[in-house]
Design a protein around this motif. Structure first.
Motif, PDB file in Angstrom:
ATOM      1  N   ASP A 104      32.991  50.408  27.975  1.00 26.45           N
ATOM      2  CA  ASP A 104      34.385  50.054  28.232  1.00 26.45           C
ATOM      3  C   ASP A 104      34.580  48.535  28.156  1.00 26.45           C
ATOM      4  O   ASP A 104      35.318  47.952  28.946  1.00 26.45           O
ATOM      5  CB  ASP A 104      34.854  50.596  29.580  1.00 26.45           C
ATOM      6  CG  ASP A 104      33.974  50.141  30.733  1.00 26.45           C
ATOM      7  OD1 ASP A 104      32.913  49.553  30.463  1.00 26.45           O
ATOM      8  OD2 ASP A 104      34.339  50.361  31.890  1.00 26.45           O
ATOM      9  N   PRO A 106      36.393  46.636  26.403  1.00 29.24           N
ATOM     10  CA  PRO A 106      37.749  46.059  26.389  1.00 29.24           C
ATOM     11  C   PRO A 106      38.327  45.805  27.773  1.00 29.24           C
ATOM     12  O   PRO A 106      39.141  44.900  27.930  1.00 29.24           O
ATOM     13  CB  PRO A 106      38.558  47.107  25.641  1.00 29.24           C
ATOM     14  CG  PRO A 106      37.593  47.751  24.749  1.00 29.24           C
ATOM     15  CD  PRO A 106      36.306  47.794  25.504  1.00 29.24           C
ATOM     16  N   VAL A 107      37.967  46.587  28.779  1.00 26.50           N
ATOM     17  CA  VAL A 107      38.525  46.338  30.106  1.00 26.50           C
ATOM     18  C   VAL A 107      37.496  45.733  31.053  1.00 26.50           C
ATOM     19  O   VAL A 107      37.790  45.522  32.221  1.00 26.50           O
ATOM     20  CB  VAL A 107      39.108  47.628  30.749  1.00 26.50           C
ATOM     21  CG1 VAL A 107      40.340  48.056  30.020  1.00 26.50           C
ATOM     22  CG2 VAL A 107      38.083  48.720  30.824  1.00 26.50           C
ATOM     23  N   ASP A 109      35.315  42.817  32.641  1.00 23.80           N
ATOM     24  CA  ASP A 109      35.429  41.368  32.757  1.00 23.80           C
ATOM     25  C   ASP A 109      34.186  40.639  32.278  1.00 23.80           C
ATOM     26  O   ASP A 109      34.211  39.438  32.077  1.00 23.80           O
ATOM     27  CB  ASP A 109      35.710  40.987  34.211  1.00 23.80           C
ATOM     28  CG  ASP A 109      37.184  41.053  34.531  1.00 23.80           C
ATOM     29  OD1 ASP A 109      37.964  40.689  33.652  1.00 23.80           O
ATOM     30  OD2 ASP A 109      37.536  41.474  35.629  1.00 23.80           O
ATOM     31  N   LYS A 147      33.134  44.116  43.792  1.00 23.31           N
ATOM     32  CA  LYS A 147      33.380  45.511  43.459  1.00 23.31           C
ATOM     33  C   LYS A 147      32.294  45.955  42.491  1.00 23.31           C
ATOM     34  O   LYS A 147      31.813  45.144  41.697  1.00 23.31           O
ATOM     35  CB  LYS A 147      34.759  45.600  42.780  1.00 23.31           C
ATOM     36  CG  LYS A 147      35.390  46.950  42.852  1.00 23.31           C
ATOM     37  CD  LYS A 147      36.820  46.935  42.347  1.00 23.31           C
ATOM     38  CE  LYS A 147      37.269  48.375  42.188  1.00 23.31           C
ATOM     39  NZ  LYS A 147      38.600  48.506  41.666  1.00 23.31           N
ATOM     40  N   TRP A 149      31.149  48.702  39.451  1.00 23.79           N
ATOM     41  CA  TRP A 149      31.389  49.765  38.497  1.00 23.79           C
ATOM     42  C   TRP A 149      30.016  50.389  38.219  1.00 23.79           C
ATOM     43  O   TRP A 149      29.256  49.851  37.406  1.00 23.79           O
ATOM     44  CB  TRP A 149      31.975  49.217  37.203  1.00 23.79           C
ATOM     45  CG  TRP A 149      33.451  49.231  37.134  1.00 23.79           C
ATOM     46  CD1 TRP A 149      34.211  50.178  36.543  1.00 23.79           C
ATOM     47  CD2 TRP A 149      34.364  48.258  37.655  1.00 23.79           C
ATOM     48  NE1 TRP A 149      35.551  49.867  36.684  1.00 23.79           N
ATOM     49  CE2 TRP A 149      35.672  48.698  37.357  1.00 23.79           C
ATOM     50  CE3 TRP A 149      34.218  47.084  38.364  1.00 23.79           C
ATOM     51  CZ2 TRP A 149      36.797  47.986  37.718  1.00 23.79           C
ATOM     52  CZ3 TRP A 149      35.339  46.372  38.733  1.00 23.79           C
ATOM     53  CH2 TRP A 149      36.607  46.827  38.408  1.00 23.79           C
ATOM     54  N   ARG A 152      28.474  51.116  34.719  1.00 25.87           N
ATOM     55  CA  ARG A 152      27.959  50.045  33.868  1.00 25.87           C
ATOM     56  C   ARG A 152      26.580  49.578  34.320  1.00 25.87           C
ATOM     57  O   ARG A 152      25.927  48.830  33.622  1.00 25.87           O
ATOM     58  CB  ARG A 152      28.914  48.853  33.921  1.00 25.87           C
ATOM     59  CG  ARG A 152      30.298  49.157  33.415  1.00 25.87           C
ATOM     60  CD  ARG A 152      31.203  47.956  33.632  1.00 25.87           C
ATOM     61  NE  ARG A 152      32.596  48.272  33.335  1.00 25.87           N
ATOM     62  CZ  ARG A 152      33.621  47.590  33.834  1.00 25.87           C
ATOM     63  NH1 ARG A 152      33.418  46.564  34.624  1.00 25.87           N
ATOM     64  NH2 ARG A 152      34.860  47.926  33.514  1.00 25.87           N
ATOM     65  N   MET A 214      38.696  39.131  38.860  1.00 30.15           N
ATOM     66  CA  MET A 214      38.956  40.395  38.163  1.00 30.15           C
ATOM     67  C   MET A 214      40.280  40.349  37.394  1.00 30.15           C
ATOM     68  O   MET A 214      41.329  40.057  37.966  1.00 30.15           O
ATOM     69  CB  MET A 214      38.961  41.533  39.172  1.00 30.15           C
ATOM     70  CG  MET A 214      38.929  42.896  38.540  1.00 30.15           C
ATOM     71  SD  MET A 214      38.623  44.188  39.743  1.00 30.15           S
ATOM     72  CE  MET A 214      40.222  44.325  40.511  1.00 30.15           C
ATOM     73  N   PHE A 215      40.211  40.607  36.118  1.00 26.59           N
ATOM     74  CA  PHE A 215      41.365  40.699  35.210  1.00 26.59           C
ATOM     75  C   PHE A 215      42.119  39.368  35.082  1.00 26.59           C
ATOM     76  O   PHE A 215      43.243  39.334  34.591  1.00 26.59           O
ATOM     77  CB  PHE A 215      42.359  41.784  35.648  1.00 26.59           C
ATOM     78  CG  PHE A 215      41.755  43.142  35.816  1.00 26.59           C
ATOM     79  CD1 PHE A 215      40.614  43.496  35.117  1.00 26.59           C
ATOM     80  CD2 PHE A 215      42.331  44.095  36.652  1.00 26.59           C
ATOM     81  CE1 PHE A 215      40.047  44.754  35.259  1.00 26.59           C
ATOM     82  CE2 PHE A 215      41.776  45.353  36.795  1.00 26.59           C
ATOM     83  CZ  PHE A 215      40.633  45.683  36.100  1.00 26.59           C
ATOM     84  N   ARG A 218      39.988  36.481  30.017  1.00 27.58           N
ATOM     85  CA  ARG A 218      38.805  36.891  29.260  1.00 27.58           C
ATOM     86  C   ARG A 218      37.935  35.650  29.124  1.00 27.58           C
ATOM     87  O   ARG A 218      38.439  34.567  28.867  1.00 27.58           O
ATOM     88  CB  ARG A 218      39.177  37.438  27.879  1.00 27.58           C
ATOM     89  CG  ARG A 218      40.099  38.626  27.864  1.00 27.58           C
ATOM     90  CD  ARG A 218      39.796  39.727  28.853  1.00 27.58           C
ATOM     91  NE  ARG A 218      38.469  40.299  28.821  1.00 27.58           N
ATOM     92  CZ  ARG A 218      38.156  41.457  28.262  1.00 27.58           C
ATOM     93  NH1 ARG A 218      39.049  42.160  27.646  1.00 27.58           N
ATOM     94  NH2 ARG A 218      36.924  41.923  28.319  1.00 27.58           N
ATOM     95  N   TRP A 220      35.993  34.358  27.009  1.00 23.12           N
ATOM     96  CA  TRP A 220      35.930  33.525  25.805  1.00 23.12           C
ATOM     97  C   TRP A 220      37.151  32.614  25.665  1.00 23.12           C
ATOM     98  O   TRP A 220      37.147  31.707  24.850  1.00 23.12           O
ATOM     99  CB  TRP A 220      35.753  34.379  24.548  1.00 23.12           C
ATOM    100  CG  TRP A 220      36.826  35.396  24.347  1.00 23.12           C
ATOM    101  CD1 TRP A 220      38.036  35.191  23.775  1.00 23.12           C
ATOM    102  CD2 TRP A 220      36.784  36.773  24.724  1.00 23.12           C
ATOM    103  NE1 TRP A 220      38.760  36.348  23.781  1.00 23.12           N
ATOM    104  CE2 TRP A 220      38.020  37.340  24.339  1.00 23.12           C
ATOM    105  CE3 TRP A 220      35.833  37.589  25.327  1.00 23.12           C
ATOM    106  CZ2 TRP A 220      38.310  38.676  24.561  1.00 23.12           C
ATOM    107  CZ3 TRP A 220      36.143  38.917  25.531  1.00 23.12           C
ATOM    108  CH2 TRP A 220      37.352  39.448  25.160  1.00 23.12           C
ATOM    109  N   SER A 482      53.742  31.540  32.538  1.00 26.81           N
ATOM    110  CA  SER A 482      54.212  32.681  33.313  1.00 26.81           C
ATOM    111  C   SER A 482      53.338  32.956  34.528  1.00 26.81           C
ATOM    112  O   SER A 482      53.669  33.797  35.342  1.00 26.81           O
ATOM    113  CB  SER A 482      54.280  33.907  32.426  1.00 26.81           C
ATOM    114  OG  SER A 482      53.146  33.964  31.611  1.00 26.81           O
TER     115      SER A 482
END
Lengths: 556, 157
Positions: A104, A106-107, A109, A147, A149, A152, A214-215, A218, A220, A482
């Motif tokens: 996963d 893409p989601v 971190d 947290k 996961w 992974r 978290m989130f 990215r 890079w 933003s």
């Protein structure tokens, strides 16, 4: 090196005869000779576990491939890191590592800095042959900041060894068996030790994730600035990661003389004040904002010029958040005006030492040693008392105070003493008792916006670098970004003091931090022979400075 | 004007007679050709905007964010599109998804259509088929700000 000296071992790496100090593992010795081997469970700061098996190499000692992280070198050893057997073995291990991995990216971190990603690309097979159902393991909070996961997790046990050996708290363990095994905490005991954030850094995959980051971004997209943490006198080497001028996270930088590979959570999560809405971001006279920064600096220069030559009674109150360069400029202002310079220290905290030798200093400021080296050893001691009594006795014409402490509290006694002076200038991060009393308030730069050098508690001179890049000033305009956090564009004390000196006529022009440091190195015996360019990434010990605990001042 | 070796020799026009020099036959020929087209009525001009041409397959118009079968945006805020975008026109801010089966979703997803070069690389990079280019091409607006499409606008495209 014709014959192997004492403690040297002759061995063969990929056909080339090489020599390495005895006792090294194949992985470390090969790395020293330029052959990087993949590794998940090996970490230079932790004990050897040898459970991930990705570092397999072929040796002449055994018919089976050997794990290079644990196998020591010896005379006559021949190692093949890229033979058919070694490559095939690593490819096999990689395929197994990826069997239950959710892919996963893409989601996740960790994507972008994930060793599983990198090694899958370098050593893994092109596609998976696994058609069965993947294991599902838990996703949950392990503590207030971390947290997991479980899907992974590759069970390398780095985080568990860190908690056992470095922080000494031992919160983490592996639960369940075989392909269901996963890292977990004991029931009711979350991982909340002051070094907990490091387990996220050393996790080679995205299993352990910092909730703070978290989130957020990215990896890079982040810009990296190699600097020093300003949380305490330890001066941990850190990399500040920013995105469009906004701090996203702090990561420790390897420096075996200071912080090894680690940093504490106070420093790691202690950057938010830099983007606090309440920060003083524009200079002002009393309550009224000054239109341009230059105008405010001219005001400062005018005040200093009025007192130049020792005609007036001037007091300067410095803080231990100033860089050595800024302290040097304060010294020049003091020399020109005949000012008395004293300093104030933030309240000290608890000194913490961990089983892994990592230390959090009780001195909650980054540059006490540096300011002392520039302005005199007694600047925070007897001179501070002298300034306070001078202010209290009244009749001080000009006082300049520096309040770069991220927490807004300052000593009340000193604050009321400052209020008695005729003209009051305050450099401050936040509004407090001092800035309320001041009639010229100038914004202070935080440690993330300063350029210069700090001296840590061991007398080690280290570079501090600003996260801001030319052009970032535009981001400070409201409504352009933003993100909910703000990023003030702050001109540091280094610039403000130099503009004042130029206004007085004591300096021809403003210099960069490196230029001011050159003046400091020429005039101060502690800094003799040093230059910004000459300071290595891990800092350099300063000569003639008392090491921690020897000088005056009692921290316990 | 340089003549290279491969250039065809210039054609010399034939001698024109008196009638030819008056150009009358040529004009008549041209008028007849035009008349023929009027009679045949096979013109290619469209009365745009009353009539619209069907876009060719693969036409790259404005973007759309797609929805899954439950009506939620498919996007997982992985930033692949904004990473690959050569015009840097995609701005994403991620947040935790409120749904149990998904972890991440975009809080803000803005595309600056004035900066976009409609290359379609975002569509190509997307691992979730969440962004695609539609055949919509004619959305005139009065201000530049209206050309910065937010998530709701892109989902409704």
């Amino acid at each position: 090196m014709s014959d192997s000296g004492a403690g040297m071992v002759s061995w063969v790496l990929n056909g080339d005869p090489v020599e390495s100090p005895a006792g090294m593992t194949i992985l470390e010795a090969a790395k020293a000779h330029g052959a990087e081997l993949p590794h998940f469970c090996y970490h230079p700061g932790l004990s050897i576990a040898g459970n991930c098996r990705i570092c397999l190499v072929e040796t002449n000692r055994s018919p089976k491939p050997a794990i290079s992280c644990s196998e020591r070198i010896s005379d006559g050893l021949e190692v093949q890191t890229h033979s058919e057997k070694a490559v095939e073995a690593r490819e096999g291990v990689m395929e197994f590592q990826l069997i239950n991995h959710p892919l996963d990216c893409p989601v996740c971190d960790k994507a972008g800095e994930c060793t599983l990603q990198d090694y899958s690309f370098d050593h893994g097979p092109d596609e998976s042959r696994f058609v069965e159902k993947k294991n599902i393991r838990h996703t949950k909070d392990l503590g207030p900041t971390i947290k997991i996961w479980g899907n992974r997790c590759i069970v390398c046990t780095r985080c568990i060894r860190f908690c056992d050996e470095i922080s000494g708290t031992g919160e983490l363990c592996v639960v369940a068996r075989g392909d269901r095994s996963v890292v977990d905490v004991f029931p009711g005991i979350p991982i909340d030790n002051p070094l907990a954030g490091n387990v996220v850094d050393i996790c080679p995959v995205g299993a352990l994730i910092s909730k703070d980051f978290m989130f957020q971004s990215r990896v890079w997209n982040n810009e990296h600035t190699e600097t020093v943490c300003g949380g305490c006198a330890r001066g941990c080497n850190v990399t500040v990661e920013t995105n469009e001028g906004f701090v996203k996270r702090l990561m420790p930088r390897e420096n075996t003389d200071v912080n090894d590979w680690w940093m504490c959570d106070f420093g790691r999560y202690g950057w938010r004040y830099a983007h606090d809405d309440r920060r003083v971001s524009v200079p002002r006279r009393g309550a009224e904002a000054v239109e341009t920064e230059l105008e405010a600096h001219r005001d400062l220069g005018e005040l200093v010029r009025g007192a130049w030559g020792g005609s007036k009674k001037v007091a300067i109150v410095v803080d231990p958040f100033l860089t050595c360069e800024e302290a040097h400029l304060v010294g020049r202002v003091a020399a020109g005006t005949g000012a008395t310079v004293g300093g104030w220290l933030p309240p000290s905290g608890d000194e913490l030492t961990f089983p892994g030798k990592f230390k959090i200093s009780g001195e909650k400021c980054p540059n006490r040693r540096g300011v002392e080296a520039v302005l005199g050893q007694e600047v925070f001691g007897s001179q501070a008392k002298a300034v306070e009594s001078m202010l209290n006795s009244g009749g001080v014409d000009l006082v300049i105070v520096f309040a770069g402490f991220p927490n807004a509290d300052c000593p009340d006694a000193l604050a009321s003493a400052v209020g008695k002076a005729t003209a009051r200038v305050a450099f401050t991060l936040f509004d407090g008792a001092w800035s309320e009393a001041a009639d010229l308030v100038l914004p202070s730069a935080s440690v993330f916006e300063k350029e210069g050098t700090y001296v840590n508690e061991d007398g080690r001179l280290q570079r501090v670098r600003s996260k801001d890049r030319p052009g970032d000033a535009q981001l400070a305009q409201p409504g352009l970004h933003s993100a909910s956090i703000s990023s003030p564009w702050v001109t540091s004390e280094l610039v403000a003091l130099q503009r004042a000196l130029v206004h007085v006529g004591d300096a021809e022009r403003s210099l960069s931090a490196a230029g001011v440091f050159r003046q400091l190195a020429d005039s101060n015996e502690h800094f003799k022979g040093q230059s910004h360019r000459g300071i290595p990434a891990t800092g350099v010990p300063l000569g003639g400075l008392a090491p921690a605990g020897v000088g005056e001042g009692s921290e316990s | 004007m340089g003549h290279d070796a491969h250039a065809e020799p210039e054609k010399k026009p034939g001698k024109l007679g008196l009638l030819g020099k008056a150009y009358l036959p040529a004009i008549a020929q041209g008028l007849l050709h035009t008349l023929g087209h009027i009679v045949k009525w096979d013109h290619n001009t469209l009365n745009y905007p009353d009539e619209k041409r069907a876009p060719f397959p693969g036409y790259r118009g404005e973007h759309r964010l797609t929805r899954d079968e439950q009506g939620r945006e498919k996007c997982v805020a992985c930033f692949m599109c904004s990473t690959v975008c050569p015009a840097h026109c995609i701005e994403i801010v991620a947040e935790e998804a409120p749904w149990p089966d998904r972890e991440k979703r975009p809080k803000i997803f803005n595309i600056d259509m004035m900066r976009c070069i409609y290359c379609g690389m975002c569509e190509w990079a997307c691992p979730c088929e969440a962004i695609e280019l539609t055949e919509v091409f004619n959305i005139p607006v009065r201000t530049r700000a209206e050309k910065i499409y937010d998530k709701e606008r892109l989902l409704s495209n």
